[in-house]
Enzyme design. Structure first.
Site, mmCIF file in Angstrom:
data_model
loop_
_atom_site.group_PDB
_atom_site.id
_atom_site.type_symbol
_atom_site.label_atom_id
_atom_site.label_comp_id
_atom_site.label_asym_id
_atom_site.label_seq_id
_atom_site.Cartn_x
_atom_site.Cartn_y
_atom_site.Cartn_z
ATOM 1 C CD GLU A 1 8.076 -5.073 -5.545
ATOM 2 O OE1 GLU A 1 7.159 -5.812 -5.968
ATOM 3 O OE2 GLU A 1 7.890 -4.072 -4.827
ATOM 4 C CB CYS B 1 -11.735 14.564 -10.784
ATOM 5 S SG CYS B 1 -10.152 15.004 -11.484
ATOM 6 C CD GLN C 1 4.310 7.000 -5.247
ATOM 7 O OE1 GLN C 1 3.207 7.268 -5.714
ATOM 8 N NE2 GLN C 1 4.434 6.273 -4.154
ATOM 9 C CB CYS D 1 -2.039 3.874 -1.626
ATOM 10 S SG CYS D 1 -2.106 2.103 -1.962
#
Length: 467
Positions: free
Chosen positions: A346, A85, A296, A421
């Site tokens: 994909e 973090c 995810q 992202c």
């Protein structure tokens, strides 16, 4: 090189004016930029310069002289050592504001795009406030924990920031509680069986990583042992120990990675016990998750993100949708609930295989998946008569392939929904699409990874004159 206004080893009083994409405070000393880990916008701080470049430098935070009202005490006991973090010392509402600003800054600086309300702009892109979590803790359904040794015993945790030194941990406050429990039990069992950890510098030892996946809604657990050998000593005892210690475990897998690499998984995976997959849901759509399939990691916010993608697609039931970078079909199947036909493409063949299985699992016959580069497959579909009303892209961090952007501009669907992202590559790609005739209507930042610097976005683009 001209003499810089600051010198290495010297202390200075810095005004912190922002926060970088790495979570460091952006400080100013005599007009010179210094990145200061642990400092927050609005603070005055005493800093010591450690490294210098021509245009900027890095400094250590010595003392906060004037504290930000948004500063909080991190809940995690190893926050300052661990690199997992970066923003636990910043209050959560302030984190959401910072992430929106990160998106705005990239749109303006990299994309040269005008944002409504910024710098007095009365028109431009709407960038909404970041959608956060009611409870921004314990959200990760997957842990990938490197293992090492310390004083002869097994340790497992996360890497210290900017290094490959493992910080041993008992709990991680952003991981699902089951992840912590499984890692602790595997550590105990491994120590009891005399298992040696992998030593990166010597390329010796056995246990490299333990990967844990948890079905957020189903409670099902998968454990993957990643080793530097095809043979696990006392493997039956290992499996029995995990089954006994971990209620809810449905799958125990072994992945072999004998390469000298930082990549976690090797190419060979085999089932040691239980099921090849576990299951979880996003909304009403069920997904099978294998050892190496991407899913995810924050299912609560994934539903928020995909809900916004569904809203921006504005489907009424008859549309044809193309989902580029479809992965295992997560967005494709979510959209298929409202679309006429969905075509997913994909480049990873295993992902397409999983996507087809997931479509079958949900009884969805209005989806078609194909493996290959999107910029190659889309024109072929066009030759076959497929005319997309909406194209959805959810590319990796490096953004869309330029050839795919060119293909979108040739096909001119009335709407493009861009799920991102990376705010920087998003801004770059939006510039290309805007120059090609699309209007960037609105951007919705979504906080998929609280207490880190990452921010996801869902963006609506409309073809000029289409609506």
């Amino acid at each position: 090189m001209a003499e810089l206004p600051v010198q290495i080893g010297q202390q200075y009083e810095a005004e912190i004016i922002g926060i970088s994409h790495d979570g460091e405070g952006v400080g100013r000393v005599n007009g010179f930029t210094l990145f200061v880990g642990g400092a927050l916008p609005g603070e005055h701080a005493l800093v010591r310069v450690e490294h210098l470049k021509k245009q900027y430098g890095y400094a250590k935070l010595e003392r906060v002289l004037e504290e930000s009202p948004d500063r909080v005490v991190p809940d995690c006991g190893i926050y300052e050592q661990c690199g997992g973090c970066q923003l636990q010392h910043l209050g959560y509402e302030a984190q959401l504001r910072v992430k929106r600003q990160q998106v705005v800054d990239n749109l303006q600086r990299i994309g040269k795009l005008q944002v409504l309300g910024e710098a007095g702009a009365t028109e431009g892109i709407i960038v909404h406030p970041t959608l956060g979590m009611a409870n921004p803790w314990r959200y990760r359904n997957k842990a990938q924990v490197p293992f090492g040794e310390e004083q002869g015993g097994l340790i497992g945790g996360f890497y210290a920031q900017g290094s490959h030194r493992i910080i041993d941990m008992d709990e991680c406050l952003i991981q699902h509680e089951s992840n912590d429990e499984v890692v602790a039990r595997v550590k105990e069992i491994g120590a009891r069986l005399g298992i040696r950890a992998y030593k990166e510098e010597l390329h010796t030892g056995l246990l490299r990583h333990v990967v844990v996946k948890v079905g957020y809604r189903t409670g099902e657990i998968m454990v993957v042992l990643v080793t530097n050998s095809r043979v696990i000593p006392r493997v039956e005892e290992w499996v029995a120990g995990i089954r006994e210690a971990v209620p809810g475990v449905k799958s125990i897998c072994h992945n072999v990675n004998m390469k000298q690499t930082n990549v976690i998984f090797g190419d060979e995976t085999r089932l040691l016990w239980g099921s090849e997959v576990i299951y979880d849901y996003i909304g009403d759509v069920k997904f099978a998750i294998s050892a190496r399939s991407f899913f995810q990691v924050n299912p609560v916010q994934t539903e928020v993100l995909y809900g916004k993608a569904l809203e921006y697609a504005a489907l009424t039931g008859g549309e044809t949708v193309v989902d580029a970078y479809c992965g295992i079909g997560t967005i494709s199947l979510f959209l298929a609930q409202r679309a006429g036909q969905v075509y997913g493409v994909e480049i990873v063949e295993e992902a397409i295989s999983d996507a087809r299985k997931n479509a079958e699992l949900n009884g969805m016959s209005n989806v078609h998946f194909e493996a290959g580069p999107a910029e190659v497959v889309l024109p072929e579909w066009t030759r076959q008569g497929v005319r997309p009303d909406v194209i959805v892209v959810d590319p990796p961090r490096k953004g869309c392939d330029p050839a795919l952007l060119a293909t979108i501009l040739e096909l001119r669907p009335r709407r493009v929904v861009y799920v991102s992202c990376s705010a920087s590559t998003l801004a770059r790609d939006l510039r290309v699409l805007a120059d090609g005739g699309y209007t960037v209507a609105e951007v919705q930042p979504v906080d998929m990874f609280p207490h880190t610097t990452h921010v996801e976005c869902c963006v609506l683009l409309k073809w000029a004159g289409a609506e």
